[in-house]
Design a protein around this motif. Structure first.
Motif, PDB file in Angstrom:
ATOM      1  N   UNK A  41      38.362  31.848  62.703  1.00 31.64           N
ATOM      2  CA  UNK A  41      38.614  30.469  62.282  1.00 31.64           C
ATOM      3  C   UNK A  41      39.989  29.968  62.906  1.00 31.64           C
ATOM      4  N   UNK A  42      41.046  30.550  62.977  1.00 34.52           N
ATOM      5  CA  UNK A  42      42.145  29.952  63.051  1.00 34.52           C
ATOM      6  C   UNK A  42      42.251  29.726  64.855  1.00 34.52           C
ATOM      7  N   UNK A  45      39.643  26.769  65.648  1.00 34.43           N
ATOM      8  CA  UNK A  45      40.503  25.475  65.226  1.00 34.43           C
ATOM      9  C   UNK A  45      41.642  25.285  66.103  1.00 34.43           C
ATOM     10  N   UNK A  46      42.169  26.336  66.479  1.00 33.07           N
ATOM     11  CA  UNK A  46      43.498  25.813  67.592  1.00 33.07           C
ATOM     12  C   UNK A  46      42.941  25.241  68.711  1.00 33.07           C
ATOM     13  N   UNK A  49      41.723  21.604  68.107  1.00 28.11           N
ATOM     14  CA  UNK A  49      42.894  20.929  67.813  1.00 28.11           C
ATOM     15  C   UNK A  49      43.519  20.594  69.327  1.00 28.11           C
ATOM     16  N   UNK A  56      38.580  20.920  59.716  1.00 26.29           N
ATOM     17  CA  UNK A  56      38.740  21.460  58.322  1.00 26.29           C
ATOM     18  C   UNK A  56      37.864  22.607  58.192  1.00 26.29           C
ATOM     19  N   UNK A  57      38.235  23.659  57.756  1.00 24.78           N
ATOM     20  CA  UNK A  57      37.611  25.052  57.799  1.00 24.78           C
ATOM     21  C   UNK A  57      36.773  25.123  56.249  1.00 24.78           C
ATOM     22  N   UNK A  76      35.145  14.193  54.485  1.00 26.91           N
ATOM     23  CA  UNK A  76      36.091  14.649  55.178  1.00 26.91           C
ATOM     24  C   UNK A  76      35.990  14.787  56.433  1.00 26.91           C
TER      25      UNK A  76
ATOM     26  N   UNK B 271      45.907  25.169  58.814  1.00 31.37           N
ATOM     27  CA  UNK B 271      44.752  24.692  58.851  1.00 31.37           C
ATOM     28  C   UNK B 271      44.243  24.629  57.362  1.00 31.37           C
ATOM     29  N   UNK B 272      43.577  23.375  57.200  1.00 35.61           N
ATOM     30  CA  UNK B 272      42.898  23.152  55.707  1.00 35.61           C
ATOM     31  C   UNK B 272      41.630  23.876  55.346  1.00 35.61           C
ATOM     32  N   UNK B 273      41.587  24.604  54.429  1.00 35.65           N
ATOM     33  CA  UNK B 273      40.335  25.421  54.286  1.00 35.65           C
ATOM     34  C   UNK B 273      39.779  24.873  52.706  1.00 35.65           C
ATOM     35  N   UNK B 274      38.557  24.171  52.896  1.00 29.55           N
ATOM     36  CA  UNK B 274      37.933  23.654  51.902  1.00 29.55           C
ATOM     37  C   UNK B 274      36.825  24.563  51.276  1.00 29.55           C
ATOM     38  N   UNK B 286      39.544  35.663  56.605  1.00 30.90           N
ATOM     39  CA  UNK B 286      40.238  34.725  57.484  1.00 30.90           C
ATOM     40  C   UNK B 286      41.529  35.646  57.971  1.00 30.90           C
ATOM     41  N   UNK B 288      44.691  34.161  58.515  1.00 28.84           N
ATOM     42  CA  UNK B 288      46.128  33.516  58.234  1.00 28.84           C
ATOM     43  C   UNK B 288      47.258  34.427  57.533  1.00 28.84           C
TER      44      UNK B 288
END
Lengths: 337, 337
Positions: A41-42, A45-46, A49, A56-57, A76, B271-274, B286, B288
């Motif tokens: 995910x990160x 996402x990077x 970005x 938004x994950x 969102x 990162x925003x995680x929803x 994840x 992180x």
């Protein structure tokens, strides 16, 4: 491609995704990953970005293309990107992009070593797989043909994207060609998918994975025994909870309403219970005698032992109410929604 | 009021609800119950069905008025009925009806037996409670006054309905009168709420429940030690996951966006995680280094030990990033949304 503490096990070619995002002219991307891919995910996402996208994950579980958390994301995000699954026909208020991920499948030698063991099963074999391994099927077909087999790869219904592909709720790629084959081989991981083929086609099924190639017969018999056990335990139920998932591709509300009426017509009580993720602890506090899973069929079979109360599939409920004896695999139909 | 296998422990006067439903002219009712009241789902549903209503029960967890699953229900229902919580100011596309449930609190004798132990703490006492016991406060006040105490019951901010009522994310009923009292007594169950009062007011707090009346000092010290441990472990983090819940009254997205910027300005990744329900298994996959809970503050404190990675409140993140030393309790502010 090496990163601190982890190595990319799967190849992520993000270029098709970047192109698609550019075409869609979106800014805000919702990222949805199944458990095994959440670790990336990160990284994903990077990369997004870097190209100017807001990300938004999704932190929810994701078990398939059916499992789209759009109700949380449409406020969102401008689109949803789901990794690891093939598209399904699901209505959505924001665009959904499916990025399939091919898994490595280095097991052909295991098949070659054991080819004699399946030769006694017949000449005509049907091949099936899940999306992550479906691109292995031509290779397997070619080898089997070189060994004298006739190989059939069926085309499923509208919910299935590739020839030979099956879902946990759709075995049409197998059942449509069942009459034409002596047995099936399932290429891929896990036992639920080949189990579904075995039950829905009543043909002999071999699973082919890192453990080699092995018959599903014993496993199918064990599961069917468990299922008839659950059906038996549910026979005295007076109050049924009909569990509907809010996940878009599993929300079989129309089916639940039909079953509710059927239960009430039989003189019993039924309530529809709507939830996001279905799990044992969410059911624990209720006082119903039995539950019927109007969500992913897998929950009612694979996970049933984690629940204290009998957990039935819609097909199994019919056995309870009508005393039918034939066992049918629960599959999702477009009319269920 | 006896039913097969269970007895109604709480009094459900459904007449005010039936009257309200009639006024609203609705047909389809969504029923939301916290864990302890889920056992009455089939009873309440049956009563509503007798009056001609269609009912869908929520199977999600429900931890407060903040925890409204309306995204799943607005398609299926004309209104939502939540039992066991007092209303909160939350926008909703369908009407929400809150039915408070009074719990039995037969512990006044325990207070009387131990009254001398709190007399040495001072003359001026603040009373606080959760909604389920808030109607006990006048009784407790009257007794304490008869023993020579001055009793203060504070009125909280807009998110709190009753004088003396506190939420797990709002201790304003206590902090607003903190200067006027020597110590607080919390009337009700659980240790998280009085802990919040102890941390946010820095006053001595006694919990008063079935175990009698006892100081929270040791518990507060233990938790603060754990929190500074988590803060210390988070110090070397490079990648932060900002967890936002999709639950309407906990979805602190504006706060998460501010914190994301703050983390990025400090040179780290965020990162925003929803997600819907926040739980350890959803975070597990994840990569992180630390997480920040922009949802219910309770998750970051009460549940933190269930998580492998450091789980911080937004206030604790500020300690990590800015090196602040004062500890502030995380409370939800209307600007967080």
């Amino acid at each position: 491609m090496k990163r601190s503490g982890k190595e990319l096990k799967y190849q992520f070619d993000l270029n098709p995704l970047l192109k698609r995002l550019e075409e869609l002219k979106v800014k805000r991307v919702g990222l949805v990953l199944p458990e095994g891919l959440k670790i990336y995910a990160d990284y994903i996402s990077s990369e997004l970005k870097k190209h100017g996208y807001e990300v938004i994950v999704s932190g929810n579980f994701n078990y398939g293309a059916c499992d789209v958390p759009s109700f949380e994301f449409e406020e969102e995000c401008d689109c949803l990107v789901n990794f690891g699954h093939a598209s399904l026909p699901i209505e959505s208020s924001i665009p959904m992009i499916f990025i399939e991920v091919d898994f490595v499948f280095p097991y052909m030698e295991l098949l070659k070593d054991n080819i004699d063991s399946i030769k006694k099963e017949g000449k005509k074999v049907g091949l099936v797989s899940t999306v992550n391994y479906v691109r292995e099927l031509p290779k397997v077909k070619e080898y089997l043909e070189s060994e004298g087999f006739e190989v059939v790869i069926g085309k499923g219904d509208i919910r299935v994207k590739y020839p030979g592909q099956i879902l946990g709720c759709d075995f049409s790629s197998a059942s449509k060609v069942s009459d034409k084959v002596d047995f099936f081989i399932f290429v891929g991981e896990g036992r639920f998918h080949p189990l579904g083929v075995a039950i829905s086609t009543e043909k002999k099924v071999f699973a082919f994975d890192c453990d080699g190639i092995y018959s599903l017969n014993d496993y199918r018999d064990k599961i069917l025994k468990e299922r008839f056990g659950a059906i038996f335990r549910a026979k005295d139920s007076k109050k049924f909870g009909l569990i509907v998932s809010s996940k878009k591709g599993q929300k079989r509300m129309a089916l639940a309403k039909i079953l509710k009426r059927k239960i009430e017509d039989s003189g019993f009580i039924a309530d529809i219970i709507l939830m996001d993720e279905v799990s044992p602890d969410k059911i624990y506090g209720f006082d119903y005698d039995s539950y019927v899973i109007c969500a992913c069929p897998r929950i009612g079979i694979d996970d049933a032992k984690r629940y204290k109360k009998p957990l039935l599939t819609p097909k199994e409920l019919e056995i309870v109410l009508d005393g039918k004896e034939d066992y049918f695999m629960d599959e999702i139909d477009q009319n269920d929604f």
